[in-house]
Design a protein around this motif. Structure first.
Motif, PDB file in Angstrom:
ATOM      1  N   ASN A 161      -0.604   6.672  -1.616  1.00 14.78           N
ATOM      2  CA  ASN A 161      -0.185   7.646  -2.624  1.00 14.78           C
ATOM      3  C   ASN A 161       0.745   8.677  -2.002  1.00 14.78           C
ATOM      4  O   ASN A 161       0.758   8.873  -0.797  1.00 14.78           O
ATOM      5  N   ARG A 162       1.512   9.344  -2.827  1.00 20.05           N
ATOM      6  CA  ARG A 162       2.439  10.416  -2.443  1.00 20.05           C
ATOM      7  C   ARG A 162       3.520   9.936  -1.492  1.00 20.05           C
ATOM      8  O   ARG A 162       3.896  10.636  -0.564  1.00 20.05           O
ATOM      9  N   GLY A 213      -8.689  14.857  -1.767  1.00 14.74           N
ATOM     10  CA  GLY A 213      -7.372  15.262  -2.249  1.00 14.74           C
ATOM     11  C   GLY A 213      -6.264  14.229  -2.111  1.00 14.74           C
ATOM     12  O   GLY A 213      -5.085  14.572  -2.130  1.00 14.74           O
ATOM     13  N   VAL A 214      -6.645  12.943  -1.979  1.00 15.22           N
ATOM     14  CA  VAL A 214      -5.591  11.928  -1.836  1.00 15.22           C
ATOM     15  C   VAL A 214      -5.141  11.360  -3.190  1.00 15.22           C
ATOM     16  O   VAL A 214      -4.235  10.543  -3.239  1.00 15.22           O
ATOM     17  N   GLY A 215      -5.786  11.797  -4.268  1.00 17.14           N
ATOM     18  CA  GLY A 215      -5.327  11.367  -5.594  1.00 17.14           C
ATOM     19  C   GLY A 215      -6.256  10.410  -6.317  1.00 17.14           C
ATOM     20  O   GLY A 215      -5.862   9.771  -7.282  1.00 17.14           O
ATOM     21  N   LYS A 216      -7.524  10.348  -5.891  1.00 22.16           N
ATOM     22  CA  LYS A 216      -8.474   9.421  -6.540  1.00 22.16           C
ATOM     23  C   LYS A 216      -8.621   9.729  -8.030  1.00 22.16           C
ATOM     24  O   LYS A 216      -8.540   8.838  -8.864  1.00 22.16           O
ATOM     25  N   THR A 217      -8.881  11.015  -8.318  1.00 26.36           N
ATOM     26  CA  THR A 217      -9.152  11.375  -9.713  1.00 26.36           C
ATOM     27  C   THR A 217      -7.897  11.209 -10.570  1.00 26.36           C
ATOM     28  O   THR A 217      -7.961  10.721 -11.701  1.00 26.36           O
ATOM     29  N   LEU A 218      -6.788  11.590 -10.001  1.00 28.70           N
ATOM     30  CA  LEU A 218      -5.522  11.443 -10.724  1.00 28.70           C
ATOM     31  C   LEU A 218      -5.289   9.972 -11.056  1.00 28.70           C
ATOM     32  O   LEU A 218      -4.938   9.609 -12.178  1.00 28.70           O
ATOM     33  N   ASP A 264       5.427  12.706  -7.115  1.00 28.31           N
ATOM     34  CA  ASP A 264       6.165  13.167  -8.283  1.00 28.31           C
ATOM     35  C   ASP A 264       5.529  14.462  -8.791  1.00 28.31           C
ATOM     36  O   ASP A 264       4.637  14.454  -9.640  1.00 28.31           O
ATOM     37  N   PRO A 281       4.629   6.912  -5.860  1.00 30.93           N
ATOM     38  CA  PRO A 281       5.548   7.920  -5.335  1.00 30.93           C
ATOM     39  C   PRO A 281       5.010   9.343  -5.504  1.00 30.93           C
ATOM     40  O   PRO A 281       4.150   9.583  -6.351  1.00 30.93           O
TER      41      PRO A 281
HETATM   42  N1  LIG Z   1       1.613  11.092  -6.369  1.00 33.20           N
HETATM   43  C1  LIG Z   1       1.451  12.405  -6.458  1.00 33.20           C
HETATM   44  N2  LIG Z   1       2.501  13.220  -6.697  1.00 33.20           N
HETATM   45  C2  LIG Z   1       2.332  14.556  -6.786  1.00 33.20           C
HETATM   46  N3  LIG Z   1       1.151  15.191  -6.651  1.00 33.20           N
HETATM   47  C3  LIG Z   1       0.074  14.447  -6.424  1.00 33.20           C
HETATM   48  C4  LIG Z   1       0.149  13.018  -6.317  1.00 33.20           C
HETATM   49  N4  LIG Z   1      -1.093  12.538  -6.091  1.00 33.20           N
HETATM   50  C5  LIG Z   1      -1.913  13.608  -6.062  1.00 33.20           C
HETATM   51  N5  LIG Z   1      -1.232  14.758  -6.270  1.00 33.20           N
HETATM   52  C6  LIG Z   1      -1.774  16.140  -6.274  1.00 33.20           C
HETATM   53  O1  LIG Z   1      -2.942  16.165  -5.506  1.00 33.20           O
HETATM   54  C7  LIG Z   1      -3.992  16.794  -6.240  1.00 33.20           C
HETATM   55  C8  LIG Z   1      -5.306  16.171  -5.827  1.00 33.20           C
HETATM   56  O2  LIG Z   1      -5.465  14.928  -6.459  1.00 33.20           O
HETATM   57  P1  LIG Z   1      -6.903  14.416  -6.909  1.00 33.20           P
HETATM   58  O3  LIG Z   1      -7.708  15.518  -7.434  1.00 33.20           O
HETATM   59  O4  LIG Z   1      -6.679  13.237  -7.754  1.00 33.20           O
HETATM   60  O5  LIG Z   1      -7.460  13.960  -5.494  1.00 33.20           O
HETATM   61  P2  LIG Z   1      -8.904  13.415  -5.169  1.00 33.20           P
HETATM   62  O6  LIG Z   1      -8.740  12.323  -4.171  1.00 33.20           O
HETATM   63  O7  LIG Z   1      -9.624  13.088  -6.404  1.00 33.20           O
HETATM   64  O8  LIG Z   1      -9.560  14.698  -4.497  1.00 33.20           O
HETATM   65  P3  LIG Z   1     -11.136  14.965  -4.232  1.00 33.20           P
HETATM   66  O9  LIG Z   1     -11.527  14.092  -3.106  1.00 33.20           O
HETATM   67  O10 LIG Z   1     -11.185  16.436  -3.882  1.00 33.20           O
HETATM   68  O11 LIG Z   1     -11.847  14.640  -5.498  1.00 33.20           O
HETATM   69  C9  LIG Z   1      -3.616  16.573  -7.697  1.00 33.20           C
HETATM   70  O12 LIG Z   1      -4.079  17.572  -8.523  1.00 33.20           O
HETATM   71  C10 LIG Z   1      -2.124  16.623  -7.657  1.00 33.20           C
HETATM   72  O13 LIG Z   1      -1.697  17.954  -7.792  1.00 33.20           O
END
Ligand SMILES: Nc1ncnc2c1ncn2[C@@H]1O[C@H](COP(=O)(O)OP(=O)(O)OP(=O)(O)O)[C@@H](O)[C@H]1O
Ligand SMILES: [Mg+2]
Length: 410
Positions: free
Chosen positions: A318-319, A154-159, A346, A344
């Motif tokens: 991230n974040r 959930g740290v934002g890899k996929t995003l 957002d 940031p």
């Molecule tokens: N910079 C940001 N600003 C706002 N929200 C964010 C940001 N980065 C991530 N998020 C939120 O965190 C959620 C999780 O991000 P994401 O699915 O990319 O994480 P991940 O590292 O791929 O998780 P996993 O390990 O479960 O696959 C996103 O759906 C989004 O809602």
């Protein structure tokens, strides 16, 4: 001077846009058209730098126009205008090759910024094409592999993976593939609103018959021309995928693309490690929380034990929202690694992107988080593609790495 053709079926909209742009010294409206068919004819006649087009129009809509222009007048890319909620249009517009998407009502500044950005990109592309010396695009060099990795979920890899792929394709005009190796719970497909009828499960079915053509059929068409290999549609199918399949996929993609971006789950699966070893760049993501920083430290240790060159690791925060006890310095000290860039927090831009199933770099290109992604593209591709001799795919390739020492005693 940027020469612009405006296509909209409502006469007052065409005129308002023309008036709005008449104050810009570097933009000239060279033509107006009332539907896609007329727009296509005018584009053939005028060869505009950019076609600004509505989506919903009689005779021929903006998507068909975009598709026709892509093949018939490739020097005239489109910027699509549409009203909120036309999510399917957005996806189709991007697949058809639209360079930008403006949601009505948009501001004067947004419009002008979009026009200038598209123009700049096209110019860069023009330089690349003109080189014609085989050093860019059709390079025989294998693609650069960029893996996103984090010990914490959930740290934002996929995003980041999805936005990075689209931004990289847009900024460098190169062939980008995105592979979802989060085999059980991958959500690249959801983030990009892609048709899930094909996935890595089809690679399993293809077996030894997998070649470039078969793989091409399996890849989904993402925005900005990014080709996407989706994770299986349900978690139990993940077990069917072996390291052998992943290796075969990566080998094919490395031959036919310039960049392969790989999104991974947090677990240290055998094939994730293999892909990391194959990578020229490993992007390690963390957020500013104690558990995430602890896991980032462990991730960096894993990479060290795999003999990954520290210079090929890009540590990203991230974040970033200014409310944490940690800052860049304390993270760098704690992790013993330089923070390459920060994204940031957002909620608005990310929320909209996730809800609409489209990258924020496209929906809100001027948002700070989109700029941060483009900055990361700049770090991965230090010079514009084709600008330096011998650049293009692999410009940032780290030297060949020694084989891993063996994680978990392997
Ligand atoms: N910079 C940001 N600003 C706002 N929200 C964010 C940001 N980065 C991530 N998020 C939120 O965190 C959620 C999780 O991000 P994401 O699915 O990319 O994480 P991940 O590292 O791929 O998780 P996993 O390990 O479960 O696959 C996103 O759906 C989004 O809602
Ligand atoms: Mg993920």
């Amino acid at each position: 001077m940027i020469r612009l053709l405006i296509v909209d079926d409502i006469a007052s909209t065409r005129e308002n846009l023309q008036k709005l742009l008449s104050f810009e010294e570097d933009i000239q409206v060279v033509g107006l058209a009332g539907d896609g068919k007329e727009g296509l004819e005018e584009a053939h006649r005028l060869n505009p730098d950019i076609v600004l087009t509505d989506v919903n129009m009689p005779v021929m809509d903006g998507i068909q126009l975009t598709e026709r222009l892509a093949t018939e007048v490739p020097g005239s890319p489109t910027i699509i205008m549409s009203v909120q909620g036309e999510r399917d249009y957005l996806r189709r517009a991007m697949q058809a090759g639209a360079r930008e998407y403006l949601v009505k009502p948009f501001s004067h500044d947004e419009l002008v910024a979009a026009i200038r950005r598209v123009h700049q990109l096209e110019q860069k592309k023009g330089v690349t094409v003109m080189r014609g010396d085989g050093q860019q695009g059709q390079s025989s060099r294998p693609a650069e592999v960029i893996v996103l990795f984090s010990g914490k979920g959930g740290v934002g890899k996929t995003l980041l993976a999805t936005n990075l792929a689209v931004a990289l394709s847009n900024e460098t005009q190169s062939r980008v593939a995105l592979v979802d190796l989060d085999l059980q719970f991958g959500d690249v497909g959801v983030m990009l609103n892609l048709d899930h009828s094909r996935s890595i499960t089809d690679v399993v079915d293809a077996g030894e018959g997998l070649d470039a053509d078969v793989l091409n059929e399996i890849l989904a068409q993402g925005p900005a021309g990014v080709r996407v290999l989706l994770a299986p549609i349900s978690p139990e199918l993940a077990d069917l995928v072996t390291g052998e399949h992943v290796r075969a996929v990566m080998n094919e993609l490395r031959k036919t693309c310039d960049y392969v971006i790989v999104d991974t789950p947090c677990q240290l699966e055998e094939f994730n490690l293999e892909v990391i070893e194959m990578a020229q760049r490993v992007v390690v993501l963390t957020t500013l929380t104690i558990p995430a920083i602890k896991d980032a430290k462990l991730s960096l240790k894993v990479l060290e034990s795999l003999n990954i060159e520290p210079s090929s690791i890009l540590l990203l925060v991230n974040r970033q929202d200014g409310h944490s006890d940690f800052n860049r310095d304390s993270i760098e000290q704690n992790l013993g690694h330089r923070v390459a860039a920060q994204l940031p927090y957002d909620a608005r831009a990310v929320g909209e992107a996730v809800t609409r199933g489209a990258p924020f770099v496209t929906l809100q290109p001027e948002a700070e988080i989109s700029r941060a992604v483009r900055e990361i593209v700049g770090l991965l591709v230090p010079e514009p593609a084709g600008a330096a001799a011998g650049s293009g795919a692999g410009a940032a390739v780290a030297p060949d790495k020694p084989r891993r020492r063996g994680l978990f005693g392997r």
